[in-house]
Scaffold this motif. Structure first.
Motif, PDB file in Angstrom:
ATOM      1  N   PRO A 289       0.585  -1.670   0.123  1.00 54.30           N
ATOM      2  CA  PRO A 289      -0.042  -0.273  -0.141  1.00 54.30           C
ATOM      3  C   PRO A 289       0.212   1.077   0.061  1.00 54.30           C
ATOM      4  CG  PRO A 289       0.513  -0.954   2.091  1.00 54.30           C
ATOM      5  CD  PRO A 289       0.622  -1.584   1.402  1.00 54.30           C
ATOM      6  N   PHE A 290       1.843   1.095  -0.395  1.00 57.37           N
ATOM      7  CA  PHE A 290       2.553   2.516   0.781  1.00 57.37           C
ATOM      8  C   PHE A 290       3.706   2.741  -0.760  1.00 57.37           C
ATOM      9  CE2 PHE A 290       3.599  -0.087   4.221  1.00 57.37           C
ATOM     10  CZ  PHE A 290       2.983   1.079   4.898  1.00 57.37           C
ATOM     11  N   SER A 291       3.923   4.006  -1.421  1.00 60.12           N
ATOM     12  CA  SER A 291       3.995   4.669  -2.653  1.00 60.12           C
ATOM     13  C   SER A 291       5.849   4.425  -2.350  1.00 60.12           C
ATOM     14  CB  SER A 291       3.718   5.905  -2.475  1.00 60.12           C
ATOM     15  OG  SER A 291       4.217   6.714  -1.247  1.00 60.12           O
ATOM     16  N   ASP A 292       6.449   4.479  -3.861  1.00 59.03           N
ATOM     17  CA  ASP A 292       8.456   4.291  -3.299  1.00 59.03           C
ATOM     18  C   ASP A 292       8.512   5.498  -2.918  1.00 59.03           C
ATOM     19  OD1 ASP A 292       7.312   1.900  -4.313  1.00 59.03           O
ATOM     20  OD2 ASP A 292       8.577   2.132  -5.942  1.00 59.03           O
ATOM     21  N   PRO A 293       9.437   4.957  -2.324  1.00 61.89           N
ATOM     22  CA  PRO A 293      10.147   6.197  -1.333  1.00 61.89           C
ATOM     23  C   PRO A 293      11.050   6.888  -3.143  1.00 61.89           C
ATOM     24  CG  PRO A 293      11.305   4.209  -0.416  1.00 61.89           C
ATOM     25  CD  PRO A 293      10.231   4.529  -1.487  1.00 61.89           C
ATOM     26  N   PRO A 294      11.719   8.499  -2.769  1.00 59.31           N
ATOM     27  CA  PRO A 294      12.928   9.319  -3.834  1.00 59.31           C
ATOM     28  C   PRO A 294      13.751   8.109  -4.220  1.00 59.31           C
ATOM     29  CG  PRO A 294      11.662  10.611  -1.946  1.00 59.31           C
ATOM     30  CD  PRO A 294      11.174   9.125  -1.963  1.00 59.31           C
ATOM     31  N   GLY A 295      14.284   8.213  -5.310  1.00 61.56           N
ATOM     32  CA  GLY A 295      15.336   7.368  -5.513  1.00 61.56           C
ATOM     33  C   GLY A 295      15.020   5.813  -5.625  1.00 61.56           C
ATOM     34  N   LEU A 296      13.959   4.558  -5.069  1.00 59.56           N
ATOM     35  CA  LEU A 296      14.024   3.217  -5.209  1.00 59.56           C
ATOM     36  C   LEU A 296      13.949   3.108  -6.018  1.00 59.56           C
ATOM     37  CD1 LEU A 296      13.132   1.186  -3.196  1.00 59.56           C
ATOM     38  CD2 LEU A 296      11.012   1.267  -3.730  1.00 59.56           C
TER      39      LEU A 296
END
Length: 427
Positions: free
Chosen positions: A178-185
């Motif tokens: 359910p979580f969006s990807d953190p920046p740079g993943l």
């Protein structure tokens, strides 16, 4: 929200507590997404206590959070340090009270001196481990694969609790995130899972998870034989489950011969007379079509002794019978060992049921010959023929002639005789 861990001992499905531990679950899911846990080893297995994994070095001192991992693998030149650990989310309602509880291993941070979580996690192998509450952060539970946990619990370990034979996480599948990807993943996510364990060459491995020390000194042909036996046993178990075999360990009888390439005019009596010189014959059956009564040109011959069957096998191969060179082999059928006809197993009908008396050898279109049906002295005057005709009483029955000419008569004359006899009775 769930994750599937495919280990070398079986699969584990973990449900995550995303509402109670959002940061911990996000860290775990994103590490799974970048294949961080692929080919990781369970480096700490304590019987009836826990199984620990999540350290790429398999030493118990490695591992980092997803945010630290992104920073260390990105090409960014920023000097802002990203902590290796993050604060544990310890809640009072999530406890280590059941086998299969998944918890983050909380250790003192060498950078800040405070406790924190990174990538290492463990799964409890026991119930009622409440003394871990408040020390380590529960974030999930195993909902499928408790039998896999039992296998992990029973492995042999050294004095450092490292399994003597590796247990590895072969693959990780995210069932729901359910979580969006953190920046740079996305920039650091490998295009494919790794094929080499991250701790390869560390010297920790005693026996690889794909190695079998019991077969190292066995010749290759013997190993192949053992593999074939294992595959055969698996196939036999499948056939037992679908009802084709009465039980998996059944073996074909050694005193029954399979004879094929017969002439269509060859009868049971002919074969029994020919093969009886090798020993006592318990039964001799030429298999016939149920509807037409025609011979299907193969038969089963059961001897009283296995030695007699072996002698007949060697002596009767390619022998000329009724202008046909027959083929003789040992029977591979196990229908005789079953108490029910194979085609009736699916219906659940016993052999004594009137509806179950159709079919022979597992086929609907076959029927036993008259000679090998159940004999009843009160019904000796019935026809008992192999084709589908009503059974009626006949006034007279002339004995069947056994000369060669009788075998060459066509079936049409017998049917005409029967019809003429029926019309006579009606008049």
């Amino acid at each position: 929200m769930s994750v599937l861990l495919e280990t070398s001992l079986g699969d584990l499905v973990i449900d995550l507590e995303v509402d109670s531990c959002p940061k911990t679950c996000e860290n775990f899911l994103k590490l799974c997404k970048v294949y961080y846990y692929n080919l990781n080893a369970f480096f700490n297995v304590q019987k009836d206590f826990l199984a620990q994994a999540g350290d790429p070095t398999a030493s118990g001192t490695g591992g980092e959070s997803i945010w630290s991992y992104i920073h260390s693998n990105s090409s960014s030149t920023t000097t802002d340090a990203v902590p290796r650990f993050f604060p544990p989310e310890i809640t009072t309602k999530l406890k280590h009270n059941a086998k299969g509880t998944v918890s983050m291993a909380v250790a003192p941070s060498s950078e800040s001196g405070i406790s924190g979580c990174a990538s290492q996690f463990f799964i409890t192998l026991m119930d009622n481990a409440e003394y871990l509450d408040g020390v380590h952060a529960v974030f999930g539970h195993v909902v499928e694969g408790l039998d896999t946990l039992d296998k992990i619990n029973d492995v042999f370990v050294n004095r450092d609790f490292r399994p003597l034979k590796d247990i590895r996480i072969r693959h990780v599948v995210i069932l729901d995130d359910p979580f969006s990807d953190p920046p740079g993943l996305s920039a650091i996510t490998p295009p494919a899972p790794p094929t080499r364990p991250p701790d390869a060459g560390s010297g920790h491995v005693v026996i690889g998870e794909d190695e079998d020390p019991l077969t190292e000194n066995i010749p290759e042909d013997e190993q192949e034989r053992q593999r074939r036996l294992a595959a055969a046993a698996s196939s036999a178990l499948t056939l037992e489950m679908v009802g084709d075999l009465p039980f998996a360990n059944v073996r074909p009888p050694e005193n029954v011969l399979f004879v094929c390439k017969l002439n269509a005019v060859t009868r049971d009596e002919d074969l029994e007379l020919i093969f009886s010189r090798f020993g006592v014959i318990m039964s001799c059956q030429v298999i016939r079509d149920k509807k037409t009564g025609d011979s299907l040109q193969y038969a089963f011959i059961e001897f009283d002794k296995r030695e007699d069957a072996e002698q007949a096998y060697f002596k009767m191969q390619n022998v000329l019978v009724d202008d046909r060179r027959i083929w003789v082999d040992f029977s591979q059928s196990v229908a005789k060992a079953n108490q029910f006809w194979s085609n009736d197993i699916k219906r659940g009908l016993p052999r004594t049921d009137s509806k179950a008396k159709h079919g022979y050898g597992g086929r609907e279109d076959l029927v036993q010959t008259r000679r090998y049906r159940d004999q009843d002295t009160s019904r000796r005057e019935e026809y008992g023929m192999v084709f589908d005709v009503p059974t009626r009483r006949r006034r007279s029955a002339s004995p069947r002639r056994d000369d060669k000419r009788d075998r060459d008569r066509d079936r049409g004359k017998r049917e005409r005789d029967y019809d003429r006899d029926r019309d006579r009775r009606r008049r």
